[in-house]
Write an enzyme that holds these catalytic residues in place. Sequence first.
Site, PDB file in Angstrom:
ATOM      1  CG  HIS A   6      -1.846   1.093   1.362  1.00  0.00           C
ATOM      2  ND1 HIS A   6      -1.861   1.967   2.427  1.00  0.00           N
ATOM      3  CD2 HIS A   6      -2.848   1.489   0.532  1.00  0.00           C
ATOM      4  CE1 HIS A   6      -2.829   2.842   2.254  1.00  0.00           C
ATOM      5  NE2 HIS A   6      -3.448   2.573   1.120  1.00  0.00           N
ATOM      6  NE  ARG A   7      -1.671   5.790   1.384  1.00  0.00           N
ATOM      7  CZ  ARG A   7      -2.145   6.536   2.358  1.00  0.00           C
ATOM      8  NH1 ARG A   7      -1.335   7.313   3.040  1.00  0.00           N
ATOM      9  NH2 ARG A   7      -3.438   6.542   2.646  1.00  0.00           N
ATOM     10  CG  ASP A  35      -2.857   6.842  -3.232  1.00  0.00           C
ATOM     11  OD1 ASP A  35      -3.959   6.279  -3.260  1.00  0.00           O
ATOM     12  OD2 ASP A  35      -2.012   6.653  -2.327  1.00  0.00           O
ATOM     13  CG  HIS A  48      -3.023   9.451   0.147  1.00  0.00           C
ATOM     14  ND1 HIS A  48      -3.578  10.300   1.086  1.00  0.00           N
ATOM     15  CD2 HIS A  48      -3.906   8.433   0.003  1.00  0.00           C
ATOM     16  CE1 HIS A  48      -4.734   9.808   1.492  1.00  0.00           C
ATOM     17  NE2 HIS A  48      -4.954   8.673   0.859  1.00  0.00           N
ATOM     18  CG  ASP A 228       0.446   1.157   5.480  1.00  0.00           C
ATOM     19  OD1 ASP A 228       0.025   1.191   4.314  1.00  0.00           O
ATOM     20  OD2 ASP A 228      -0.068   1.816   6.419  1.00  0.00           O
TER      21      ASP A 228
HETATM   22  O1  G3P Z   1      -6.894   1.647  -2.432  1.00  0.00           O
HETATM   23  C1  G3P Z   1      -6.895   1.359  -1.080  1.00  0.00           C
HETATM   24  C2  G3P Z   1      -6.627   2.588  -0.259  1.00  0.00           C
HETATM   25  O2  G3P Z   1      -5.420   3.158  -0.706  1.00  0.00           O
HETATM   26  C3  G3P Z   1      -7.728   3.595  -0.337  1.00  0.00           C
HETATM   27  O3  G3P Z   1      -7.609   4.663   0.525  1.00  0.00           O
HETATM   28  O4  G3P Z   1      -6.907   6.873   1.294  1.00  0.00           O
HETATM   29  O5  G3P Z   1      -5.293   4.982   1.427  1.00  0.00           O
HETATM   30  O6  G3P Z   1      -5.879   5.984  -0.763  1.00  0.00           O
HETATM   31  P1  G3P Z   1      -6.363   5.668   0.613  1.00  0.00           P
HETATM   32 MG    MG Z   2      -4.789   4.678  -2.064  1.00  0.00          MG
END
Ligand code: G3P
Ligand code: MG
Length: 233
Positions: A6-7, A35, A48, A228
Site C-alpha cells: 500500500h503506497r 495514488d 496521496h 503498509d
Molecule cells: O486503495 C486502497 C486505499 O489506498 C484507499 O484509501 O486513502 O489509502 O488511498 P487511501
Molecule cells: Mg490509495
Amino acid sequence: MIKFAHRGASGYAPENTLGSIKKAVMMGAKAFEIDVQLTRDNEVVVYHDYSLGRVFAGEGNIKDNYLKELRFLPIKNNFSEEFSSEVFPVLKEVLEIIPKESILNIELKAIDSEKREIEDYILKNIESFPKENILFSSFNHEILKRISEKDKELKIGLLFEELPDNLEEYINESKIKPYSINPSAKFLTEEKVKDIKKLGYKTFVYTVNDVESFEKLKKYEVDGIFTDYLDRF
Ligand code: G3P
Ligand code: MG
C-alpha cells in the site's frame, strides 16, 4: 491472498516514493498500490493527499502546482537517511521500477470539482506497463465510469468506505462492470464478503496492518488486502 504493498512499503519508507516502491520490491511484493493525481500542467504524479505538507514540504494543492515546482520540494522523511533525497515522483518513473509481471493498482485521486479529463492523461502515461496487470480504482466512481468507457478491457476496482446496502443495485446503476470491490476493513462484515462473491467480484480490502484483522479477513476468504507492512503476515 494477494498482498498489495500500500503506497509501496509505506511502513518502512516515505509513502508513494521511488524509495518506497523499491523497498517493496526488495521485500518481495507481487502487488502494488499507488495514488495518482494531476499537477497544474497535467503531469501525472504519485501522491496521496490533495495538499502538500505531510510527505513533501510545501503549501497548497498538487493541482495548483507545476511539476517543476514540486520537483524542488524537500521530502519530510521520518525514516532513514536512505530516503532523504527522494524527489516528488511522477507515474512514469514509478512504472519503470515496478516489475512488469506485478499486479498494479492505480488509485485515481480527483476532487469533485475537477473539470479535467484526468483519465486521458493517465492512459497516456501507462503505456509502458502491461494493461492486463493494472487495476484502476477510485472513490470517484464517475471517473471510473469514464475511464472504462475509454477502454472496455480495463480492470476496475470500486472503492468504498462503507458498502451500500444494496450493492448489486448500486453497481447496475453505476454502469460500471467492476473487476473488484475494494471496501474499507473498518465496516466490512462476513455477510458483505459473501454478497460480493455471489455477484462474482473479487474483494480487496484496505488498509490491513494488524494480525488480528488479517486473520479475520482470511477467514472471510477475501481475495486481497492492502498493507503498509508486507512482512507482518
Ligand atoms: O486503495 C486502497 C486505499 O489506498 C484507499 O484509501 O486513502 O489509502 O488511498 P487511501
Ligand atoms: Mg490509495
